[in-house]
Design a protein around this motif. Structure first.
Motif, PDB file in Angstrom:
ATOM      1  N   MET A 116       0.665  -1.173  -0.072  1.00  0.00           N
ATOM      2  CA  MET A 116      -0.123  -0.312  -0.326  1.00  0.00           C
ATOM      3  C   MET A 116       0.670   1.091  -0.204  1.00  0.00           C
ATOM      4  N   LEU A 117       2.128   1.444   0.870  1.00  0.00           N
ATOM      5  CA  LEU A 117       2.707   2.931   0.817  1.00  0.00           C
ATOM      6  C   LEU A 117       3.288   2.752  -0.532  1.00  0.00           C
ATOM      7  N   GLN A 118       4.197   1.937  -1.079  1.00  0.00           N
ATOM      8  CA  GLN A 118       4.571   1.759  -2.476  1.00  0.00           C
ATOM      9  C   GLN A 118       3.984   1.752  -3.552  1.00  0.00           C
ATOM     10  N   VAL A 119       2.285   1.741  -3.559  1.00  0.00           N
ATOM     11  CA  VAL A 119       1.611   1.913  -4.669  1.00  0.00           C
ATOM     12  C   VAL A 119       1.490   3.812  -4.241  1.00  0.00           C
ATOM     13  N   GLY A 120       0.786   3.842  -3.501  1.00  0.00           N
ATOM     14  CA  GLY A 120       0.783   5.034  -3.047  1.00  0.00           C
ATOM     15  C   GLY A 120       1.593   5.908  -2.929  1.00  0.00           C
ATOM     16  N   TYR A 121       3.109   6.181  -1.999  1.00  0.00           N
ATOM     17  CA  TYR A 121       4.162   7.072  -2.869  1.00  0.00           C
ATOM     18  C   TYR A 121       4.314   7.045  -4.073  1.00  0.00           C
ATOM     19  N   PHE A 122       4.419   5.971  -5.195  1.00  0.00           N
ATOM     20  CA  PHE A 122       4.591   6.289  -6.403  1.00  0.00           C
ATOM     21  C   PHE A 122       3.575   7.101  -7.403  1.00  0.00           C
ATOM     22  N   LYS A 123       2.157   6.678  -6.368  1.00  0.00           N
ATOM     23  CA  LYS A 123       1.090   7.629  -7.424  1.00  0.00           C
ATOM     24  C   LYS A 123       1.435   8.926  -7.249  1.00  0.00           C
ATOM     25  N   MET A 124       1.868   8.937  -5.932  1.00  0.00           N
ATOM     26  CA  MET A 124       1.889  10.722  -5.689  1.00  0.00           C
ATOM     27  C   MET A 124       3.282  10.865  -6.249  1.00  0.00           C
ATOM     28  N   THR A 125       4.514  11.148  -5.826  1.00  0.00           N
ATOM     29  CA  THR A 125       5.711  11.043  -5.998  1.00  0.00           C
ATOM     30  C   THR A 125       6.568  11.203  -7.854  1.00  0.00           C
ATOM     31  N   ARG A 126       5.853   9.626  -7.633  1.00  0.00           N
ATOM     32  CA  ARG A 126       6.636   8.155  -9.301  1.00  0.00           C
ATOM     33  C   ARG A 126       7.982   8.305  -8.674  1.00  0.00           C
ATOM     34  N   LYS A 127       7.878   8.173  -7.327  1.00  0.00           N
ATOM     35  CA  LYS A 127       9.720   7.670  -6.442  1.00  0.00           C
ATOM     36  C   LYS A 127       9.059   6.309  -6.451  1.00  0.00           C
ATOM     37  N   ARG A 128       9.321   5.201  -5.264  1.00  0.00           N
ATOM     38  CA  ARG A 128       9.493   3.874  -5.172  1.00  0.00           C
ATOM     39  C   ARG A 128      10.076   4.248  -3.497  1.00  0.00           C
ATOM     40  N   ILE A 129       9.374   3.671  -2.849  1.00  0.00           N
ATOM     41  CA  ILE A 129       9.900   3.790  -1.432  1.00  0.00           C
ATOM     42  C   ILE A 129      10.842   2.415  -1.109  1.00  0.00           C
ATOM     43  N   PHE A 130      10.339   1.147  -1.858  1.00  0.00           N
ATOM     44  CA  PHE A 130      11.153   0.043  -1.333  1.00  0.00           C
ATOM     45  C   PHE A 130      11.629  -0.645  -2.937  1.00  0.00           C
ATOM     46  N   LYS A 131      13.121  -0.825  -3.268  1.00  0.00           N
ATOM     47  CA  LYS A 131      13.282  -1.311  -3.834  1.00  0.00           C
ATOM     48  C   LYS A 131      12.162  -2.780  -4.954  1.00  0.00           C
ATOM     49  N   MET A 132      11.676  -2.955  -3.711  1.00  0.00           N
ATOM     50  CA  MET A 132      10.118  -3.554  -5.225  1.00  0.00           C
ATOM     51  C   MET A 132       9.170  -4.139  -3.962  1.00  0.00           C
ATOM     52  N   ALA A 133       8.303  -4.300  -3.855  1.00  0.00           N
ATOM     53  CA  ALA A 133       7.181  -4.404  -2.796  1.00  0.00           C
ATOM     54  C   ALA A 133       6.414  -6.099  -3.762  1.00  0.00           C
ATOM     55  N   PRO A 134       5.949  -6.824  -2.863  1.00  0.00           N
ATOM     56  CA  PRO A 134       5.689  -7.286  -1.551  1.00  0.00           C
ATOM     57  C   PRO A 134       7.612  -6.614  -0.472  1.00  0.00           C
ATOM     58  N   ILE A 135       7.332  -6.283   0.587  1.00  0.00           N
ATOM     59  CA  ILE A 135       8.719  -6.113   1.169  1.00  0.00           C
ATOM     60  C   ILE A 135       9.637  -7.714   1.658  1.00  0.00           C
ATOM     61  N   HIS A 136       9.336  -8.367   0.646  1.00  0.00           N
ATOM     62  CA  HIS A 136      10.988  -9.761   1.224  1.00  0.00           C
ATOM     63  C   HIS A 136      11.418  -9.750  -0.358  1.00  0.00           C
ATOM     64  N   HIS A 137      10.583  -8.623  -1.365  1.00  0.00           N
ATOM     65  CA  HIS A 137      10.940  -8.756  -2.458  1.00  0.00           C
ATOM     66  C   HIS A 137      12.371  -7.768  -2.037  1.00  0.00           C
ATOM     67  N   HIS A 138      12.491  -6.444  -0.982  1.00  0.00           N
ATOM     68  CA  HIS A 138      13.229  -5.520  -1.250  1.00  0.00           C
ATOM     69  C   HIS A 138      14.825  -6.006  -0.481  1.00  0.00           C
ATOM     70  N   PHE A 139      13.830  -7.159   0.473  1.00  0.00           N
ATOM     71  CA  PHE A 139      15.260  -7.513   1.155  1.00  0.00           C
ATOM     72  C   PHE A 139      16.385  -8.434   0.180  1.00  0.00           C
ATOM     73  N   GLU A 140      15.126  -9.563  -0.403  1.00  0.00           N
ATOM     74  CA  GLU A 140      16.051  -9.971  -1.249  1.00  0.00           C
ATOM     75  C   GLU A 140      17.752  -8.685  -2.121  1.00  0.00           C
ATOM     76  N   LEU A 141      16.214  -8.407  -2.922  1.00  0.00           N
ATOM     77  CA  LEU A 141      16.891  -6.537  -3.684  1.00  0.00           C
ATOM     78  C   LEU A 141      17.750  -5.937  -3.199  1.00  0.00           C
ATOM     79  N   SER A 142      18.501  -6.586  -1.739  1.00  0.00           N
ATOM     80  CA  SER A 142      19.091  -6.140  -0.954  1.00  0.00           C
ATOM     81  C   SER A 142      20.384  -6.565  -0.665  1.00  0.00           C
ATOM     82  N   GLY A 143      20.247  -7.901  -1.275  1.00  0.00           N
ATOM     83  CA  GLY A 143      20.958  -8.213  -0.766  1.00  0.00           C
ATOM     84  C   GLY A 143      21.216  -9.523   0.346  1.00  0.00           C
TER      85      GLY A 143
END
Length: 319
Positions: A266-293
C-alpha cells in the motif's frame, strides 16, 4: 475432550500430505501448471519458472479429509472449514485462469472482491445467528476483557476478513515463506484452542499437520508452490479461527508479517502515485530485502523468527 483428536488430526493431515505430494506434484507438472515469474523481480527467481503451482490443492485435500474424521456435528469447526475451502476455491479459479488459460492477471479485482464478500457474508451470518460469539471480541493484554462492537462489527468483519486473506496472499512470494509463517500462526491459535477447550481445535491441528507436510516440498528449493489456492485458503483459516475465538485483534500481533507485507504494498503504490518514486526496491517487502542482498532463505528465516517471537508475545496477551 478434543485433545487426543487434535494430535491425531495433526498426524493424519501430515501423513496425507506426505502421501499426496509425491503423486500430485508430478501430475501438476505434466499438466504444465507451472509458476509464472515476473521479469521485473529478483533475477534469482527466473529459475523458478515452470515449478508446479496450485499445490494448495494438496493442503486443502489433507485438511478436508482430516476434517471429515473429526468435525462431525462440530458447527464451529465446519464454519472454519467452509471459509477455508471457500477462499481456496476462489484462489483455485484465480490460479486456473492464470496458469491454464494464460491470463496473467487471473480473476478481475472486482470478481475476487465479490466472491470474498459472499463467503464473508455467510460466515458473518453464522457468527451472528448460530453462535454465542455475536459481536464481541477480546482485547489483547487486557486480562480477557471483551468489548462489544455492536453495529460496527459488520464493517470490522469485512475489513478483517478481506484484509487478512489478501495479506496472506501477498506473503506467498518466496519458497516456504507463507507456509512457514502460517504454520506458526496456526500453532498459536491451536494452542489457544487447546487451552480454551474449543471445538475448532481439531481443524487447527489439521492445518498445522498439513503445512508441516507441505513444507517438506515447499521449502527452498521448492518443488511446488501453493499458489492462490493455498494462500487464500490459509488466510481464510487464520481469520475465521480468530473470529471464532473472539481474537481478531490478535492477528495484528501474531500475523505481524502479514500486516507488514500488506502495508509495504500500500505504501509503495500510494507513494509512487503521488511522487513517481518508490519507497522500497520492490514490494511486497520480502522482495525488497532480496534485492538488498539477503538470500531467500535468510528472508524466510528472519520472518519466521519474528513470527515465532510475536506468537509468544501473543500468548502473553491472552492472559
Amino acid at each position: 475432550m478434543y485433545y487426543n483428536a487434535a494430535i491425531y488430526a495433526a498426524l493424519i493431515a501430515f501423513l496425507i500430505n506426505l502421501i499426496l505430494s509425491p503423486i500430485l506434484i508430478p501430475f501438476l507438472s505434466r499438466l504444465k501448471f507451472g509458476q509464472y515469474v515476473r521479469d521485473d523481480g529478483p533475477k534469482s527467481h527466473l529459475k523458478k519458472a515452470g515449478t508446479p503451482t496450485m499445490g494448495g490443492i494438496i493442503i486443502l485435500i489433507s485438511i478436508i479429509l482430516t476434517s471429515i474424521l473429526f468435525l462431525k456435528d462440530n458447527m464451529d469447526g465446519l464454519a472454519v472449514l467452509f471459509v477455508t475451502v471457500g477462499f481456496g476455491i476462489v484462489g483455485f479459479v484465480d490460479d486456473f485462469i492464470k496458469v491454464v488459460m494464460k491470463r496473467s492477471l487471473g480473476l478481475r479485482a472486482y470478481q475476487k472482491i465479490i466472491a470474498q464478500l459472499i463467503i464473508t457474508g455467510f460466515f458473518g451470518y453464522y457468527l451472528l445467528n448460530s453462535t454465542n460469539i455475536g459481536t464481541k471480541i477480546i482485547v489483547p493484554f487486557s486480562g480477557g476483557m471483551v468489548i462489544d462492537l455492536g453495529i460496527c462489527f459488520i464493517p470490522f468483519l469485512i475489513f478483517a476478513m478481506l484484509g487478512t486473506v489478501n495479506a496472506v496472499n501477498l506473503t506467498d512470494g518466496l519458497d516456504g515463506l507463507a507456509s512457514s509463517v502460517t504454520v506458526l500462526v496456526a500453532t498459536f491459535f491451536t494452542i489457544v484452542s487447546w487451552g480454551e477447550n474449543s471445538s475448532i481445535l481439531p481443524i487447527g491441528a489439521a492445518v498445522v499437520g498439513s503445512l508441516l507436510g507441505f513444507l517438506l516440498f515447499n521449502s527452498h528449493p521448492a518443488k511446488v508452490f501453493m499458489g492462490d489456492t493455498g494462500s487464500l485458503a490459509l488466510g481464510g483459516f487464520v481469520v475465521s479461527t480468530a473470529f471464532i475465538l473472539k481474537m481478531p485483534l490478535f492477528i495484528i500481533i501474531v500475523g505481524l508479517i502479514y500486516v507488514i507485507e500488506a502495508l509495504s504494498v500500500m505504501l509503495q503504490v500510494g507513494y509512487f502515485k503521488m511522487t513517481r518514486k518508490r519507497i522500497f526496491k520492490m514490494a511486497p517487502i520480502h522482495h525488497h530485502f532480496e534485492l538488498s542482498g539477503w538470500t531467500e532463505t535468510k528472508v524466510v528465516s528472519v520472518f519466521c523468527i519474528i513470527t515465532a517471537v510475536m506468537c509468544l508475545f501473543g500468548l502473553l496477551g491472552v492472559q
